[in-house]
Write a protein that holds these residues in place. Structure first.
Motif, PDB file in Angstrom:
ATOM      1  N   PHE A  38      32.588  28.596  37.111  1.00 53.20           N
ATOM      2  CA  PHE A  38      32.722  29.424  38.311  1.00 53.20           C
ATOM      3  C   PHE A  38      31.668  28.988  39.319  1.00 53.20           C
ATOM      4  N   ASP A  39      31.917  29.303  40.591  1.00 51.42           N
ATOM      5  CA  ASP A  39      31.061  28.866  41.691  1.00 51.42           C
ATOM      6  C   ASP A  39      29.920  29.865  41.892  1.00 51.42           C
ATOM      7  N   VAL A  40      28.705  29.445  41.588  1.00 51.36           N
ATOM      8  CA  VAL A  40      27.552  30.345  41.736  1.00 51.36           C
ATOM      9  C   VAL A  40      27.291  30.690  43.197  1.00 51.36           C
ATOM     10  N   ASN A  41      27.670  29.800  44.102  1.00 51.04           N
ATOM     11  CA  ASN A  41      27.428  30.048  45.530  1.00 51.04           C
ATOM     12  C   ASN A  41      28.231  31.245  46.025  1.00 51.04           C
ATOM     13  N   ILE A  42      29.451  31.385  45.521  1.00 51.91           N
ATOM     14  CA  ILE A  42      30.278  32.532  45.906  1.00 51.91           C
ATOM     15  C   ILE A  42      29.623  33.827  45.438  1.00 51.91           C
ATOM     16  N   ILE A  43      29.070  33.797  44.227  1.00 51.27           N
ATOM     17  CA  ILE A  43      28.398  34.992  43.680  1.00 51.27           C
ATOM     18  C   ILE A  43      27.172  35.346  44.516  1.00 51.27           C
ATOM     19  N   ASN A  44      26.345  34.359  44.780  1.00 57.17           N
ATOM     20  CA  ASN A  44      25.104  34.604  45.527  1.00 57.17           C
ATOM     21  C   ASN A  44      25.372  35.006  46.975  1.00 57.17           C
ATOM     22  N   ASP A  45      26.377  34.373  47.598  1.00 54.95           N
ATOM     23  CA  ASP A  45      26.674  34.670  49.004  1.00 54.95           C
ATOM     24  C   ASP A  45      27.211  36.080  49.197  1.00 54.95           C
ATOM     25  N   GLU A  46      27.875  36.597  48.163  1.00 51.58           N
ATOM     26  CA  GLU A  46      28.462  37.935  48.294  1.00 51.58           C
ATOM     27  C   GLU A  46      27.397  39.026  48.336  1.00 51.58           C
ATOM     28  N   LYS A  47      26.275  38.810  47.658  1.00 55.27           N
ATOM     29  CA  LYS A  47      25.170  39.761  47.653  1.00 55.27           C
ATOM     30  C   LYS A  47      25.632  41.177  47.315  1.00 55.27           C
ATOM     31  N   ALA A  48      26.364  41.291  46.227  1.00 58.27           N
ATOM     32  CA  ALA A  48      26.873  42.591  45.780  1.00 58.27           C
ATOM     33  C   ALA A  48      25.732  43.495  45.322  1.00 58.27           C
ATOM     34  N   ASP A  49      25.971  44.804  45.395  1.00 60.43           N
ATOM     35  CA  ASP A  49      24.953  45.777  44.988  1.00 60.43           C
ATOM     36  C   ASP A  49      24.773  45.810  43.472  1.00 60.43           C
ATOM     37  N   ALA A  50      25.822  45.423  42.740  1.00 64.05           N
ATOM     38  CA  ALA A  50      25.759  45.534  41.275  1.00 64.05           C
ATOM     39  C   ALA A  50      26.669  44.506  40.615  1.00 64.05           C
ATOM     40  N   TRP A  51      26.341  44.200  39.361  1.00 68.35           N
ATOM     41  CA  TRP A  51      27.203  43.382  38.499  1.00 68.35           C
ATOM     42  C   TRP A  51      27.745  44.265  37.386  1.00 68.35           C
ATOM     43  N   ILE A  52      28.917  43.875  36.867  1.00 65.12           N
ATOM     44  CA  ILE A  52      29.534  44.612  35.767  1.00 65.12           C
ATOM     45  C   ILE A  52      29.983  43.642  34.679  1.00 65.12           C
ATOM     46  N   PHE A  53      29.673  43.994  33.429  1.00 63.07           N
ATOM     47  CA  PHE A  53      30.113  43.223  32.259  1.00 63.07           C
ATOM     48  C   PHE A  53      30.761  44.183  31.267  1.00 63.07           C
TER      49      PHE A  53
END
Length: 228
Positions: A38-53
């Motif tokens: 998966f593209d880490v840049n997409i994750i970092n650029d989104e700057k979401a308030d939280a992650w879920i697993f």
């Protein structure tokens, strides 16, 4: 002695627990999982308030790129084992009292969150995302692992019970076997149990705590009066 079929590969760390089992068992995996890129840049650029697993497999996948990711202040997980795996990465995850999508969504709603990223598999149910939409939390789903079926025919009548650790394992099982032939079903958690109950109307048992050790304890308790 009762004979139990586990529909997943038994991990070496669980061998000690199974030595205390009061039943015979066989392991025949019905699914395989593979880590997805998966593209880490997409994750970092989104700057979401939280992650879920909601699975350890997702944690394993994301963990391979953790040094490239910016972790938000809030991380949520379903299940104590998923929380423990995140702790190994230095992440203190928040878990709900009950390990269901509705309970997790309720827990998330207690925090000031506008957006989150949900790390999931290709066959993970979308129930959680639907729950979050209802409480106006924007959710981006990122597939970080995939589940592959490895269906096979078994003689169901040889076993007193069958154990399912995921909904996908049950779906794979049903491709070549009739669920109505099952005598008793054990499931690791409520999500899997709910999936099984859609096609299987008889006894489905889950442990009080959704861990492998509690699962074995629950199976022992079920058959404690059975003469070997």
């Amino acid at each position: 002695m009762p004979q139990i079929l586990f529909t997943h590969k038994i991990k070496s760390k669980h061998n000690k627990t199974l030595k205390e089992a009061k039943f015979g068992f066989e392991s025949i995996p019905f699914i395989e999982t593979r880590i997805k890129d998966f593209d880490v840049n997409i994750i970092n650029d989104e700057k979401a308030d939280a992650w879920i697993f909601t699975s350890k497999k997702a944690v394993k996948s994301v963990g391979k790129k953790m040094d490239q990711l910016t972790v938000p202040k809030l991380v949520f997980a379903v299940g104590s084992s998923t929380k423990d795996r995140l702790a190994e990465l230095g992440i203190n995850a928040i878990i709900p009292n009950q390990f269901t999508s509705k309970s997790l969504a309720y827990k998330i709603s207690e925090y000031s969150i506008d957006s989150c990223i949900y790390f999931r598999g290709n066959m993970t149910a979308s129930d959680l995302s639907d729950e979050l939409v209802e409480i106006n939390i924007s959710t981006s789903e990122v597939e970080v692992y995939e589940t592959l079926f490895s269906s096979k025919k078994v003689n169901v009548k040889d076993y007193d019970a069958v154990v399912f650790m995921s909904p996908s394992a049950f779906i794979s099982f049903c491709e070549k076997n009739d669920p109505e032939e099952l005598k008793t079903v054990f499931c690791i958690g409520s999500t899997t149990a709910e999936a099984v109950k859609r096609s299987y109307q008889r006894l489905v048992i889950t442990p009080e705590n959704f861990t492998f050790a509690e699962l074995v304890k629950t199976i022992n308790q079920k058959y404690k009066n059975v003469i070997s």
